[in-house]
Write an enzyme that holds these catalytic residues in place. Structure first.
Site, PDB file in Angstrom:
ATOM      1  N   ASP A 261       0.378   5.064   1.879  1.00  0.00           N
ATOM      2  CA  ASP A 261      -0.401   5.475   3.043  1.00  0.00           C
ATOM      3  C   ASP A 261      -1.507   6.480   2.707  1.00  0.00           C
ATOM      4  OD1 ASP A 261       0.940   3.919   4.952  1.00  0.00           O
ATOM      5  OD2 ASP A 261       2.583   5.368   5.026  1.00  0.00           O
TER       6      ASP A 261
ATOM      7  N   HIS B   7       0.827  -1.202   0.000  1.00  0.00           N
ATOM      8  CA  HIS B   7       0.000   0.000   0.000  1.00  0.00           C
ATOM      9  C   HIS B   7       0.866   1.259   0.000  1.00  0.00           C
ATOM     10  CE1 HIS B   7       1.166  -0.453   4.194  1.00  0.00           C
ATOM     11  NE2 HIS B   7       0.793   0.791   4.416  1.00  0.00           N
TER      12      HIS B   7
ATOM     13  N   ARG C 212       6.546   6.485  14.196  1.00  0.00           N
ATOM     14  CA  ARG C 212       6.354   7.008  12.839  1.00  0.00           C
ATOM     15  C   ARG C 212       5.754   8.388  12.855  1.00  0.00           C
ATOM     16  NH1 ARG C 212       3.019   4.225   7.979  1.00  0.00           N
ATOM     17  NH2 ARG C 212       2.304   6.382   7.832  1.00  0.00           N
TER      18      ARG C 212
ATOM     19  N   HIS D 119       4.705   0.213   0.148  1.00  0.00           N
ATOM     20  CA  HIS D 119       5.488  -0.506   1.160  1.00  0.00           C
ATOM     21  C   HIS D 119       4.675  -1.648   1.750  1.00  0.00           C
ATOM     22  CE1 HIS D 119       3.496   2.745   3.394  1.00  0.00           C
ATOM     23  NE2 HIS D 119       3.590   2.010   4.497  1.00  0.00           N
TER      24      HIS D 119
HETATM   25  C1  SIN Z   1       3.626   0.882   7.857  1.00  0.00           C
HETATM   26  O1  SIN Z   1       3.706   2.042   8.216  1.00  0.00           O
HETATM   27  O2  SIN Z   1       2.847   0.537   6.966  1.00  0.00           O
HETATM   28  C2  SIN Z   1       4.521  -0.132   8.538  1.00  0.00           C
HETATM   29  C3  SIN Z   1       5.952   0.168   8.305  1.00  0.00           C
HETATM   30  C4  SIN Z   1       6.841  -0.766   9.105  1.00  0.00           C
HETATM   31  O3  SIN Z   1       6.400  -1.370  10.089  1.00  0.00           O
HETATM   32  O4  SIN Z   1       8.038  -0.885   8.778  1.00  0.00           O
END
Ligand code: SIN
Length: 298
Positions: free
Chosen positions: A109, A107, A287, A272
């Protein structure tokens, strides 16, 4: 170390580079940031290992990329913010949990928002001894490798993106074994949105990157619902083809995020996928996301 001492080491042919020589706990001068930003635009996702940064420094670094996005996804997930830092949310996976693996599907984000994320900046606080890698895919290459005919067809299309993740639920339970996979009965696979929370928005299927000028394929398995003006049934065969095409191994890189690594990915041209292959171990990622200043355009 001077600002010009950055070493940028690509990790794969498609995208991704490790960047050495920047200490994000120190002053990030305009010159240093310009070099980091260039590496970000050139390599789409950059990894800065061995950073010892505080939440304040994570926020300050993220702000250099643009306006910080609100922590809470308006559905489908509700994420805890770090206490005292409403800009940072924390993705924790405990050793024994079979709960939802956040990000465990290809996906980009929050593409269901008018202004999705421009970039996300992650900082790994705790890493498993093995597993827990994240994969990234280059959507410029996905677009550029399509036939001329397909590119011409897609140029005229827009697609609806939905916070209900209409086609992603089946793929979100991926794990190494059935035993360790997220289970429907744990309740966490449910979308937390209420009717009032649901957001749908339309974006061009081929978008132009506002900084590089390059075109990329802008659909993703996580949030794209259908082509505008078409039914889901009419849209799905071509969407499936495009999703699968964009996930081709040749367009991807895979990185072991070690403890204290900072990762920055360009959400405008990158998909990602966070791998769920470390059952029995803990992983904690903080994050921060930055919003695009304007809507994506063709
Ligand atoms: C995500 O933000 O989709 C997960 C990224 C991660 O856990 O490395």
């Amino acid at each position: 170390m001077t600002d010009t001492a950055l070493r940028v080491a690509p990790i794969a042919g498609a995208l991704g580079a490790e960047v050495f020589g920047a200490d994000l706990a120190g002053a990030v001068s305009d010159t240093l940031f310009a070099e980091l930003h260039k590496a970000f635009l050139d390599h789409l996702v950059i990894f800065l290992p061995d950073q010892k940064i505080s939440p304040q420094q994570l926020v300050a670094f993220s702000q250099r990329f643009g306006e910080i996005a609100p922590v809470r996804f308006t559905g489908p997930f509700d994420m805890p913010a770090v206490e005292g830092f409403p800009e940072i949310y924390q993705i924790t996976k405990e050793p024994g949990t079979t709960g939802t693996n956040i990000g465990g599907f290809w996906h980009a984000d929050v593409t269901y928002r008018d202004r999705p994320n421009l970039a996300s900046i992650g900082y790994l606080l705790e890493a498993p001894d093995y597993g827990g890698d994240t994969m990234y895919s280059n959507l410029y290459l996905a677009y550029e490798s399509l036939s001329e005919g397909m590119r011409a067809l897609l140029e005229g299309l827009t697609a609806v993106h939905s916070s209900t993740m209409p086609h992603a639920h089946g793929v979100r339970s991926a794990a190494v074994s059935r035993e360790h996979a997220p289970k429907a009965e744990d309740g966490q696979l449910q979308v937390v949105s209420t009717e009032a929370d649901i957001i749908e928005t339309e974006h061009p299927v081929v978008r132009r990157h506002p900084e590089t000028g390059r075109k990329s394929l802008y659909v993703n398995r996580g949030f794209t619902s259908r082509f505008s003006g078409m039914s889901v049934e009419e849209s799905l065969p071509l969407l499936h083809y495009l999703w699968t095409h964009a996930e081709r191994p040749e367009f991807t890189c895979r990185y072991r995020l070690a403890r204290n690594t900072v990762v920055v990915w360009d959400n405008r041209c990158v998909l990602h996928y966070a791998l769920n292959d470390y059952y029995g171990q803990r992983r904690v990622l903080q994050r921060v996301s930055v919003d695009e200043p304007v809507r994506p355009s063709a």
